[in-house]
Design an enzyme around this catalytic site. Structure first.
Site, PDB file in Angstrom:
ATOM      1  N   SER A  79     -24.884 -29.504  22.179  1.00 21.35           N
ATOM      2  CA  SER A  79     -25.134 -28.059  22.284  1.00 21.35           C
ATOM      3  C   SER A  79     -26.601 -27.663  22.147  1.00 21.35           C
ATOM      4  O   SER A  79     -26.922 -26.478  22.251  1.00 21.35           O
ATOM      5  CB  SER A  79     -24.299 -27.297  21.251  1.00 21.35           C
ATOM      6  OG  SER A  79     -22.966 -27.208  21.685  1.00 21.35           O
ATOM      7  N   LYS A  82     -27.953 -25.551  24.902  1.00 22.98           N
ATOM      8  CA  LYS A  82     -27.901 -24.089  24.888  1.00 22.98           C
ATOM      9  C   LYS A  82     -29.279 -23.466  24.658  1.00 22.98           C
ATOM     10  O   LYS A  82     -29.489 -22.288  24.990  1.00 22.98           O
ATOM     11  CB  LYS A  82     -26.917 -23.601  23.828  1.00 22.98           C
ATOM     12  CG  LYS A  82     -25.456 -23.936  24.123  1.00 22.98           C
ATOM     13  CD  LYS A  82     -24.537 -23.357  23.072  1.00 22.98           C
ATOM     14  CE  LYS A  82     -23.071 -23.586  23.400  1.00 22.98           C
ATOM     15  NZ  LYS A  82     -22.631 -24.970  23.169  1.00 22.98           N
ATOM     16  N   SER A 323     -22.144 -21.250  18.704  1.00 21.55           N
ATOM     17  CA  SER A 323     -22.178 -22.280  19.748  1.00 21.55           C
ATOM     18  C   SER A 323     -21.028 -22.117  20.734  1.00 21.55           C
ATOM     19  O   SER A 323     -20.189 -23.000  20.918  1.00 21.55           O
ATOM     20  CB  SER A 323     -22.144 -23.683  19.125  1.00 21.55           C
ATOM     21  OG  SER A 323     -22.716 -24.633  19.992  1.00 21.55           O
TER      22      SER A 323
END
Length: 491
Positions: A79, A82, A323
């Site tokens: 993640s 991101k 997230s």
């Protein structure tokens, strides 16, 4: 006399030298001590044996390297991907951008009756909830519509019909983090896990079987409850939606008096929203004598209602703090929705376009916006370069504000870092994005040093036997950095 003049000149030179700003002021040996301690720790950490480790630590303003290890090795970022998506969507759409959902008709309204079709048009709002859908139905009723002589049609053609990013596996399909992507989708609460229902399993019953409820209460999904209440051990529940339909199967055990909840992705999110809308129209007292389907709305319609989301900078909080994978993929498709329906190919191209000139995009692999793909490849140095760069962007406050804060217990502040670094000096001094996949753990962001300066860091761990050990390793590494930088000043 000459000696006095020489001494005077020396003093003056020293004085003026002190007035000249120095880019880097350090206590001798501190960097070497930090490198030595990091290397010693990694050599002794059993969980890193056979794993791949990439680290880059740099000065916050200049990007000058303080420590590096395999910093140019492409790694699966999980993640941490991101970070790229957030920067690109802020740059492309702007921090104040709002997403829309529209209700329109191709007919006419007379005496409380709509003669024509009613269209629910999704424009990719990642924050739409089932409560919003209920409110839209109530607003139609308040506007005087009591009966609809026509069909209810859901239009999600603002995005293409590809529901899953390229490397999503079948096992992720029913999980909230792998939900299908649509321009018309809804969440069961303000965590905004789009395209899901919340399944609540409650073992307060004395019947031997737990009670099961779903939020929202809808018959779009069918529950098959095979779970039992067991006096032995903790809950070992499995909640899975079967492929290709909306049968949710609950199996395993749950301890007496316990309550468990799981977010489960639905099959076909646009049809899910259409079903919720129909249920809410009926609840609001609006009769519909037509059918329902998903289709593209005609070019000429009359708008009846428009629902706008909060600004993007506010929506970044559930996206980055919690997230949220669904948001990431919807943002990618928004960046691609220019001349054709939003899609991953065009959206990823926009991310690369934003990064072009800043990072060597030819040296990275971007397959999605969330980091769910195990094919993504980003280096630690590329992530720190991004973190340095975004500090000078006009939307930098929105970007930084969206990052989880170490040790902050409030969910929408601490996010995925709320339970980490809580009992250390680093609580409140780290703002960073976490990342976890099978065998992968990552952490990249900003750290405030003891003397108040800022560093940027990226720690990417791949090939772990147990990714749950990753956070402990990352925390140990950053504590070493913090301790060794206590007397180091960066200007």
């Amino acid at each position: 006399m000459l000696r006095k003049i020489a001494r005077l000149l020396t003093v003056m030179l020293l004085f003026f030298a002190c007035l000249i700003p120095h880019g880097h002021i350090r206590v001798a040996g501190k960097e070497d001590a930090m490198k030595e301690r990091i290397n010693e720790y990694m050599a002794s950490e059993e969980q890193l044996q056979g794993a791949a480790v990439a680290i880059h630590i740099a000065e916050g303003q200049t990007g000058k390297t303080l420590y590096e290890r395999s910093a140019d090795q492409r790694m699966r970022p999980a993640s941490n991907m991101k970070l790229l998506t957030a920067a690109a969507v802020l740059d492309g759409l702007g921090a104040d951008h709002r997403f829309e959902t529209i209700i329109a008709t191709d007919g006419r309204i007379s005496a409380g009756q709509l003669h024509g079709n009613l269209y629910l048009i999704g424009k990719g709002d990642p924050s739409l909830t089932y409560m919003d859908i209920g409110q839209l139905a109530k607003q139609l009723c308040k506007a005087g519509i009591k009966k609809i002589h026509g069909d209810i049609i859901a239009d999600d053609t603002y995005f293409d019909q590809e529901r899953y990013s390229e490397d999503t596996t079948w096992k992720d399909e029913s999980a909230y983090y792998g939900a299908a992507i649509s321009a018309l989708t809804a969440a069961p609460d303000t965590d905004h896990d789009t395209g899901t229902v919340k399944v609540v399993v409650d073992a307060s019953s004395s019947s031997g079987k737990p009670n099961v409820s779903i939020i929202p209460a809808t018959d779009y999904v069918t529950i098959h409850n095979h779970a039992v209440i067991s006096q032995e051990g903790e809950a070992e529940l499995e909640v899975v939606r079967t492929h290709g339909n909306n049968d949710i199967v609950i199996s395993g055990t749950i301890a007496p008096g316990e309550k468990e909840q799981e977010w489960v992705a639905v099959w076909e999110p646009a049809e899910y929203v259409l079903h919720l809308f129909q249920e809410n129209l009926e609840a609001a007292g609006i009769q519909v004598d037509g059918g329902s389907k998903t289709a593209k709305a005609p070019a000429k319609t009359t708008e009846l209602l428009r629902k706008e989301s909060a600004p993007l900078q506010q929506l970044l909080l559930p996206f980055m703090k919690l997230s949220n994978n669904g948001h990431a993929e919807m943002y990618v498709k928004h960046m691609g929705s220019k001349e054709r329906a939003g899609n991953w190919e065009d959206g990823i191209e926009q991310i690369e376009r934003y990064l072009d000139g800043l990072l060597p995009t030819g040296q990275m692999v971007i397959r999605d916006g969330s980091g769910l793909s195990h094919v993504n490849g980003i280096t630690a140095r590329q992530l720190t370069a991004l973190l340095v760069h975004v500090q000078n962007e006009p939307w930098s406050h929105a970007f930084e504000h969206s990052l989880p804060v170490a040790g902050e217990p409030e969910r929408m502040i601490g996010g995925t870092l709320r339970n980490r670094f809580a009992d250390s000096e680093l609580a409140g001094k780290i703002k960073a994005k976490t990342g976890t996949l099978t065998g992968v753990s990552s952490l990249s962001g900003y750290m405030e040093t003891k003397s108040g300066e800022r560093i940027v860091f990226s720690i990417l761990l791949n090939g772990l036997l147990d990714e749950e050990e990753g956070p402990r390793i990352e925390e140990r590494l950053l504590k070493i950095v913090y301790e060794e930088l206590k007397n180091m000043h960066i200007n």
